[in-house]
Design a protein around this motif. Sequence first.
Motif, PDB file in Angstrom:
ATOM      1  N   GLY A   8      22.125  15.804   9.874  1.00 26.81           N
ATOM      2  CA  GLY A   8      22.631  17.156  10.123  1.00 26.81           C
ATOM      3  C   GLY A   8      21.901  17.751  11.310  1.00 26.81           C
ATOM      4  N   ILE A   9      22.637  18.410  12.200  1.00 24.53           N
ATOM      5  CA  ILE A   9      22.005  19.059  13.364  1.00 24.53           C
ATOM      6  C   ILE A   9      22.277  20.560  13.291  1.00 24.53           C
ATOM      7  N   ILE A  10      21.214  21.328  13.059  1.00 22.95           N
ATOM      8  CA  ILE A  10      21.335  22.794  13.019  1.00 22.95           C
ATOM      9  C   ILE A  10      21.299  23.299  14.453  1.00 22.95           C
ATOM     10  N   GLY A  11      22.332  24.044  14.847  1.00 26.42           N
ATOM     11  CA  GLY A  11      22.480  24.412  16.259  1.00 26.42           C
ATOM     12  C   GLY A  11      23.149  23.255  16.999  1.00 26.42           C
ATOM     13  N   GLY A  12      23.965  22.510  16.276  1.00 24.16           N
ATOM     14  CA  GLY A  12      24.512  21.232  16.761  1.00 24.16           C
ATOM     15  C   GLY A  12      25.613  21.348  17.798  1.00 24.16           C
ATOM     16  N   THR A  13      26.036  22.592  18.129  1.00 20.21           N
ATOM     17  CA  THR A  13      27.026  22.705  19.211  1.00 20.21           C
ATOM     18  C   THR A  13      26.415  23.338  20.458  1.00 20.21           C
ATOM     19  N   GLY A  14      25.075  23.516  20.462  1.00 20.21           N
ATOM     20  CA  GLY A  14      24.392  24.011  21.663  1.00 20.21           C
ATOM     21  C   GLY A  14      24.222  22.883  22.677  1.00 20.21           C
ATOM     22  N   LEU A  20      22.994  15.456  21.864  1.00 23.45           N
ATOM     23  CA  LEU A  20      22.410  14.460  20.953  1.00 23.45           C
ATOM     24  C   LEU A  20      23.487  13.913  20.022  1.00 23.45           C
ATOM     25  N   ALA A  21      24.323  14.794  19.504  1.00 31.41           N
ATOM     26  CA  ALA A  21      25.401  14.351  18.610  1.00 31.41           C
ATOM     27  C   ALA A  21      26.278  13.319  19.321  1.00 31.41           C
ATOM     28  N   LEU A  22      26.637  13.608  20.571  1.00 34.94           N
ATOM     29  CA  LEU A  22      27.507  12.686  21.318  1.00 34.94           C
ATOM     30  C   LEU A  22      26.819  11.348  21.556  1.00 34.94           C
ATOM     31  N   ALA A  23      25.513  11.399  21.884  1.00 40.38           N
ATOM     32  CA  ALA A  23      24.777  10.140  22.116  1.00 40.38           C
ATOM     33  C   ALA A  23      24.731   9.315  20.830  1.00 40.38           C
ATOM     34  N   LEU A  24      24.501   9.971  19.701  1.00 41.39           N
ATOM     35  CA  LEU A  24      24.411   9.237  18.430  1.00 41.39           C
ATOM     36  C   LEU A  24      25.760   8.607  18.071  1.00 41.39           C
ATOM     37  N   ARG A 146      13.978   5.124  17.450  1.00 40.43           N
ATOM     38  CA  ARG A 146      15.273   4.502  17.811  1.00 40.43           C
ATOM     39  C   ARG A 146      16.328   5.573  18.069  1.00 40.43           C
ATOM     40  N   LEU A 147      16.263   6.636  17.267  1.00 38.35           N
ATOM     41  CA  LEU A 147      17.243   7.730  17.441  1.00 38.35           C
ATOM     42  C   LEU A 147      17.138   8.301  18.862  1.00 38.35           C
ATOM     43  N   PHE A 148      15.902   8.560  19.325  1.00 36.07           N
ATOM     44  CA  PHE A 148      15.773   9.147  20.656  1.00 36.07           C
ATOM     45  C   PHE A 148      16.015   8.124  21.766  1.00 36.07           C
ATOM     46  N   GLU A 149      15.856   6.845  21.452  1.00 36.08           N
ATOM     47  CA  GLU A 149      16.176   5.825  22.460  1.00 36.08           C
ATOM     48  C   GLU A 149      17.683   5.722  22.712  1.00 36.08           C
ATOM     49  N   THR A 150      18.505   6.339  21.859  1.00 31.63           N
ATOM     50  CA  THR A 150      19.950   6.361  22.163  1.00 31.63           C
ATOM     51  C   THR A 150      20.224   7.219  23.391  1.00 31.63           C
ATOM     52  N   CYS A 151      19.265   8.078  23.751  1.00 29.99           N
ATOM     53  CA  CYS A 151      19.527   8.959  24.898  1.00 29.99           C
ATOM     54  C   CYS A 151      18.365   8.947  25.879  1.00 29.99           C
ATOM     55  N   GLY A 152      17.778   7.770  26.111  1.00 35.14           N
ATOM     56  CA  GLY A 152      16.739   7.657  27.120  1.00 35.14           C
ATOM     57  C   GLY A 152      15.516   6.954  26.572  1.00 35.14           C
ATOM     58  N   ALA A 153      14.352   7.325  27.128  1.00 38.70           N
ATOM     59  CA  ALA A 153      13.096   6.718  26.685  1.00 38.70           C
ATOM     60  C   ALA A 153      12.369   7.697  25.771  1.00 38.70           C
ATOM     61  N   ALA A 154      11.507   7.162  24.887  1.00 41.21           N
ATOM     62  CA  ALA A 154      10.795   8.023  23.940  1.00 41.21           C
ATOM     63  C   ALA A 154       9.430   7.422  23.656  1.00 41.21           C
ATOM     64  N   ASP A 155       8.458   8.293  23.355  1.00 42.76           N
ATOM     65  CA  ASP A 155       7.109   7.840  22.999  1.00 42.76           C
ATOM     66  C   ASP A 155       6.558   8.712  21.890  1.00 42.76           C
ATOM     67  N   GLU A 156       5.845   8.094  20.951  1.00 42.90           N
ATOM     68  CA  GLU A 156       5.055   8.895  20.018  1.00 42.90           C
ATOM     69  C   GLU A 156       3.804   9.394  20.733  1.00 42.90           C
ATOM     70  N   VAL A 157       3.447  10.659  20.532  1.00 43.27           N
ATOM     71  CA  VAL A 157       2.164  11.175  21.011  1.00 43.27           C
ATOM     72  C   VAL A 157       1.385  11.668  19.798  1.00 43.27           C
ATOM     73  N   PHE A 158       0.096  11.978  20.006  1.00 46.63           N
ATOM     74  CA  PHE A 158      -0.757  12.121  18.831  1.00 46.63           C
ATOM     75  C   PHE A 158      -1.478  13.459  18.726  1.00 46.63           C
ATOM     76  N   SER A 159      -1.081  14.456  19.503  1.00 48.65           N
ATOM     77  CA  SER A 159      -1.675  15.791  19.308  1.00 48.65           C
ATOM     78  C   SER A 159      -0.697  16.858  19.782  1.00 48.65           C
ATOM     79  N   GLU A 160      -0.870  18.047  19.206  1.00 49.06           N
ATOM     80  CA  GLU A 160      -0.045  19.187  19.635  1.00 49.06           C
ATOM     81  C   GLU A 160      -0.309  19.463  21.120  1.00 49.06           C
ATOM     82  N   ALA A 161      -1.592  19.274  21.547  1.00 43.51           N
ATOM     83  CA  ALA A 161      -1.932  19.564  22.946  1.00 43.51           C
ATOM     84  C   ALA A 161      -1.115  18.667  23.881  1.00 43.51           C
TER      85      ALA A 161
END
Length: 275
Positions: A8-14, A20-24, A146-161
């Motif tokens: 489910g995407i809240i704000g899914g037509t913005g 993101l919906a279209l990429a998925l 994998r979800l974010f790789e549908t629309c480019g590159a993605a990385d996990e990061v490890f701090s809010e900073a």
Amino acid sequence: MSEPSTIGIIGGTGWLGRSLALALLETGFVLPEALLLSNRSGTLDDPQGSLAGVGITADNQELVARSELVILSVRPQDLSSMALDVQGKLLVSLVAGASLADLQAHCASQRVIRAMPNAALDIRQSYTPWLASAQVEAPAKAYVQRLFETCGAADEVFSEAQLNYLTALSGTGPSYPALLARALFRDALARGLPEGVARRAVIGVVVQASQLIGERHGFEALLQRLSEYRGVSAAAIEAMAEAGFEASVGAGLDRAMEVAQSRLFEPVVAPQKPR
Ligand SMILES: NC(=O)C1=CN([C@@H]2O[C@H](COP(=O)(O)OP(=O)(O)OC[C@H]3O[C@@H](n4cnc5c(N)ncnc54)[C@H](O)[C@@H]3O)[C@@H](O)[C@H]2O)C=CC1
Ligand SMILES: O=C(O)[C@@H]1CCC=N1
């Protein structure tokens, strides 16, 4: 955790939500009948039929009830007034300036991922760093990568900073290239070039020539190679640096990061202080 079969995407037509919906859908990551979007009107404006079969609702709690993974894609200022109980489900928030702790308190789930795509999600060329709370299990993290790789590159990061810094650096997407394009364009007009020529020349540089970066050459190698002619490019690169180009970029990133790390929404329930 087994893989979520409904999203489910809240704000899914913005802007981001729809992209993101279209990429998925286009990548077959989710089937239309397993995708549910919400917006304020509960209606889907979809003249091209690209979202055919996708559910739409104005009721965010209904979306939560029907989704295993909930993606939050509303503006920060709309989040404060939005009562949302995600019932402990996995929540992926795209909201700038909303920390993991605030999201956990506001949305009633410990299992939260903050992700920061950029507007190039629209063309499936986003760079999307993401940060998970300690309660998110490894399979859920792999799924979100994998979800974010549908629309480019993605990385996990490890701090809010790191995530806040990247909100400033890459969440801003086309902002800095567009700023460079505008500066070049204004200069060209000031020197009397016809507008059409100036616009095509600028696009030729900022959009077309920049594609050389990363294909066969890193940007450092390109700068070095062009500088080695000791001609026109070297003169421009050196004069721009002397005039404070990097200081100006640094000042912009400082200011953007200040905003990214400020609380851009007020959670309704304050996060618990660690004892
Ligand atoms: N646009 C960008 O370049 C980036 C945006 N973000 C973040 O992504 C989030 C979404 O941004 P955009 O898509 O650009 O904004 P947008 O304004 O295009 O989309 C937000 C959508 O949320 C809907 N909405 C508002 N209140 C709602 C409610 N109570 N229930 C359901 N839907 C509601 C609006 O109708 C709108 O369609 C923001 O929090 C922003 O900080 C993050 C990185 C880049
Ligand atoms: O400028 C903003 O606040 C949003 C979030 C990051 C990029 N765009």
